[in-house]
Design an enzyme around this catalytic site. Sequence first.
Site, PDB file in Angstrom:
ATOM      1  N   HIS A  45       0.838  -1.196   0.000  1.00  0.00           N
ATOM      2  CA  HIS A  45       0.000   0.000   0.000  1.00  0.00           C
ATOM      3  C   HIS A  45       0.874   1.246   0.000  1.00  0.00           C
ATOM      4  O   HIS A  45       2.041   1.205   0.397  1.00  0.00           O
ATOM      5  CB  HIS A  45      -0.866   0.087   1.272  1.00  0.00           C
ATOM      6  CG  HIS A  45      -1.621  -1.156   1.612  1.00  0.00           C
ATOM      7  ND1 HIS A  45      -2.987  -1.247   1.450  1.00  0.00           N
ATOM      8  CD2 HIS A  45      -1.220  -2.346   2.138  1.00  0.00           C
ATOM      9  CE1 HIS A  45      -3.399  -2.448   1.853  1.00  0.00           C
ATOM     10  NE2 HIS A  45      -2.342  -3.131   2.277  1.00  0.00           N
ATOM     11  N   THR A  47       0.516   5.059   1.921  1.00  0.00           N
ATOM     12  CA  THR A  47      -0.289   5.596   3.019  1.00  0.00           C
ATOM     13  C   THR A  47      -1.163   6.766   2.588  1.00  0.00           C
ATOM     14  O   THR A  47      -2.206   7.017   3.190  1.00  0.00           O
ATOM     15  CB  THR A  47       0.622   6.077   4.163  1.00  0.00           C
ATOM     16  OG1 THR A  47       1.487   7.103   3.657  1.00  0.00           O
ATOM     17  CG2 THR A  47       1.449   4.920   4.707  1.00  0.00           C
ATOM     18  N   GLU A 117       2.529  -0.973   4.611  1.00  0.00           N
ATOM     19  CA  GLU A 117       2.208   0.408   4.266  1.00  0.00           C
ATOM     20  C   GLU A 117       3.512   1.157   3.999  1.00  0.00           C
ATOM     21  O   GLU A 117       4.451   1.112   4.803  1.00  0.00           O
ATOM     22  CB  GLU A 117       1.440   1.096   5.394  1.00  0.00           C
ATOM     23  CG  GLU A 117       0.012   0.620   5.565  1.00  0.00           C
ATOM     24  CD  GLU A 117      -0.935   1.254   4.545  1.00  0.00           C
ATOM     25  OE1 GLU A 117      -0.452   2.051   3.709  1.00  0.00           O
ATOM     26  OE2 GLU A 117      -2.142   0.948   4.602  1.00  0.00           O
ATOM     27  N   HIS A 178      -2.768  -2.861  -3.315  1.00  0.00           N
ATOM     28  CA  HIS A 178      -4.115  -2.710  -2.789  1.00  0.00           C
ATOM     29  C   HIS A 178      -5.113  -2.530  -3.936  1.00  0.00           C
ATOM     30  O   HIS A 178      -6.247  -3.019  -3.887  1.00  0.00           O
ATOM     31  CB  HIS A 178      -4.166  -1.513  -1.835  1.00  0.00           C
ATOM     32  CG  HIS A 178      -5.327  -1.546  -0.902  1.00  0.00           C
ATOM     33  ND1 HIS A 178      -5.578  -0.561   0.025  1.00  0.00           N
ATOM     34  CD2 HIS A 178      -6.326  -2.448  -0.738  1.00  0.00           C
ATOM     35  CE1 HIS A 178      -6.667  -0.856   0.711  1.00  0.00           C
ATOM     36  NE2 HIS A 178      -7.145  -1.991   0.264  1.00  0.00           N
ATOM     37  N   ASP A 188      -3.822   2.512  -4.708  1.00  0.00           N
ATOM     38  CA  ASP A 188      -2.453   2.379  -4.213  1.00  0.00           C
ATOM     39  C   ASP A 188      -1.890   0.981  -4.500  1.00  0.00           C
ATOM     40  O   ASP A 188      -2.652   0.022  -4.606  1.00  0.00           O
ATOM     41  CB  ASP A 188      -2.396   2.691  -2.708  1.00  0.00           C
ATOM     42  CG  ASP A 188      -3.339   1.820  -1.871  1.00  0.00           C
ATOM     43  OD1 ASP A 188      -4.524   1.691  -2.240  1.00  0.00           O
ATOM     44  OD2 ASP A 188      -2.889   1.284  -0.843  1.00  0.00           O
TER      45      ASP A 188
END
Length: 823
Positions: A45, A47, A117, A178, A188
Amino acid sequence: MTSRSFRGVLLWTLCALLLISCSSRRVIEMPSANYGERVKSLVLHFTAIDYARSVTALVDEGGLSSHYLIPESNDPSDPGGKPRIIRLVDENMRAWHAGRSYWQGRTGLNDHSIGIEIVNVPECERDGDMAPSLAEHGSNRLCFFPDYDPAQIEVVIELVKDIIARHPDIEPTAVVGHSDIAFDRKNDPGPRFPWFELYQAGVGAWYDNETLADYWKTFNEQPASIGLLQSALRAYGYGVIETGIADTSTLNAISAFQMHFLPWHVSGEPDSRTTAAVFALLDKYFPEQKDALLSRYEKERELAIATAESELPGVRRGQVDAVLPDLRPSKRAFVKDRFAFKSYAGRGELIIESNLPASATVSVNGEVLSLDDEFAADNTYRYSLARRTRTGINTLAVSNIEPAEAQLHIQVPYPELKDNTQAYQNRFTAVDELIHQEVAEGFPGAVLLIVKDGEIIKRTAYGYQKRYDENGLPLASPQPMRTDTIFDLASNTKMFATTLALMHLVETGQLDVTQPIKHYLPEYQGAGREARRVSDLLSHQSGYSPSIAFYDPENPLGKRFYSQSRQRTSELLITQAPFEVSNGLNASYSDINFMLLGLIVERITGMPLDRYCEEWLYQPLGLKNTLFNPLQKGHHKGEFAATELRGNTRDGRITFPNIREYTLQGEVHDEKAFYAMQGVSGHAGLFSTADELAVMAQMLLNGGGYGETHVFDSNIINAFTKPDNRFWHYGLGWRRAANGTNRWHFGPYASDLAFGHTGWTGTATVIDPALDLAVILLTNARHSPIVEEDEEKLQFTGKQFETGRYGSIVSLVYEAILNKQAN
């Protein structure tokens, strides 16, 4: 301590030890060979916020989480100041990072994935003036994606390699972003994430360039169908449903795929590069699925070539259209080469062509016709049947075709309407008096047309097609109603567009109304949708509410159901529209049913509903003023009956975005049709004239054709108009007289075979096969001032007149016809 106390402590200790030894069990290890790792995938991912806010979102109670967080260099909010691995959740625990997700057959990836992340902050904006959409890849969204920090990516690669070493079930194709697992709502880690750099480091999947180039050339030569691309994406892992159309969900998936594997080409379009990349990946990682899809591609390519090269199949013309002798004759001597046809006394035509010089004996109603002694080859012969036909069913028999090798092409057209209004001008005095009186009292206007026994016996215009200004005051120069005025048919659209289209699709073998809706709309799933059949929509038994106000953000279902985009509305209808009651519990009239049926027509045909109806129904019948969105197709406002005085505002009492506030004329009134479906919907949007509706009514009375145009067989009409087994006031689509159940519409005299419909704007149709009768009543009853009956109910004054309430007018028409017959 006394001896007594010492003995007590010792006794208590011994008892405790005894209890512990009794409650303990020795665990025996017996390893099974049947187990698997919990972790199956790794999800990356960004953030979208800086380090400090990421920590707040991922660490504080009540937020989200991930297993790891990787900061970037030079982030002012990060006291550490450099990329590093921060563990937030133990890998054996479930982190909340994936949400609603799908990958390679698994849903809810929080249960079997590890999430990382990576601090990276794109800048995204939405254009609020465009059609509302929450899609990450929608046309109303613009994002600027920054490059990733090289030092940060080094740390990511180090961590990912370590994770994969500890979790061997994470295959290369299961290292995903993601957006791959939730493409409808996430974008993302974005197109700047260096997936290829990870692949070079031994992490994740990538295609071979030579393989990509080969597939690209293949798909450039013959593009893959959208359905094949959808299946290929799903075979790789994406949660795409094959619908056969480039719907929003599919375009989102394509965008997500391109961001991962074609970051230099993020177009969101299903082009040959994208298809080639998907197949190159399947070739490398899922060869068996690739082979099956390629086999399907070859079949589809062969079919496309064959379709392009082949001639269109023969089109049936007329009610009798046969080549004789029949190549598969009946074994019953007095059945073969015999036909029934509908006609009226003194009317009818026989058309004969022959492939060779030939002769034959032709009889109509038992009388031998005096024909040419010999039919010349390739000539067309037309014979009047006026002296032989009778009103009703007529017989045709052909015999003694010579020579034996000759073939005769025999045709009998369907009856066409004749104008005979002069002979009946004094028949309908009571109807005329009532409508003229109500026009004098303020009713706006109407056109009444009556068809009986193949003739138009009444065609009259009353009042005005535009009578009032936007304030409800009479115009100084009102526009008179004309017999050729075009009306907004409102819900008569359901019959004369959607239902007729569905009947035609049954005729051509493209539709089976007993099939589940899911058979034609594969994404129609969940919440009991799988149990609904096409027939449930047609007979209003699906359980939907009467309407959903998509056009209004303040609708009762909330802003999630706000849409003034046809594509978004269609997707909400198919996948989100809730049921009000259980399937088959009741027959409850609903626009939602026919909005979905219109989409089924579009999905089956691959054409917009309006174009399909115009090309396959209206144009073959010679209709020029029956169409959707007429102002976009060469018509002007002065041709139309006006509807509401101040748009959709109910005299200023209602408001929502983009609401029309002017008198509507030539624009569909229905809010769902106009705002949410851009004028073309299965429930409303069709415009027509009384004469053109009469042609369609006569086509139905004829048993499915008009002139030389055959639309569908009479058995299809019977199947659609017969009463439902439980709710006999409905057929399939059509409303039925139902032995007086719908007297408000059909009046008290309609036969039990009568069918038709009404429209909110003030239109009513009645088709009665028992009397060979059709009544077309078109009014602009809603083109009138509004009064408040009470605090909650508004009433158009036009609907307070008998003319605007249908049943009385229809009743007087029946009386004029039936009483004259009795006399």
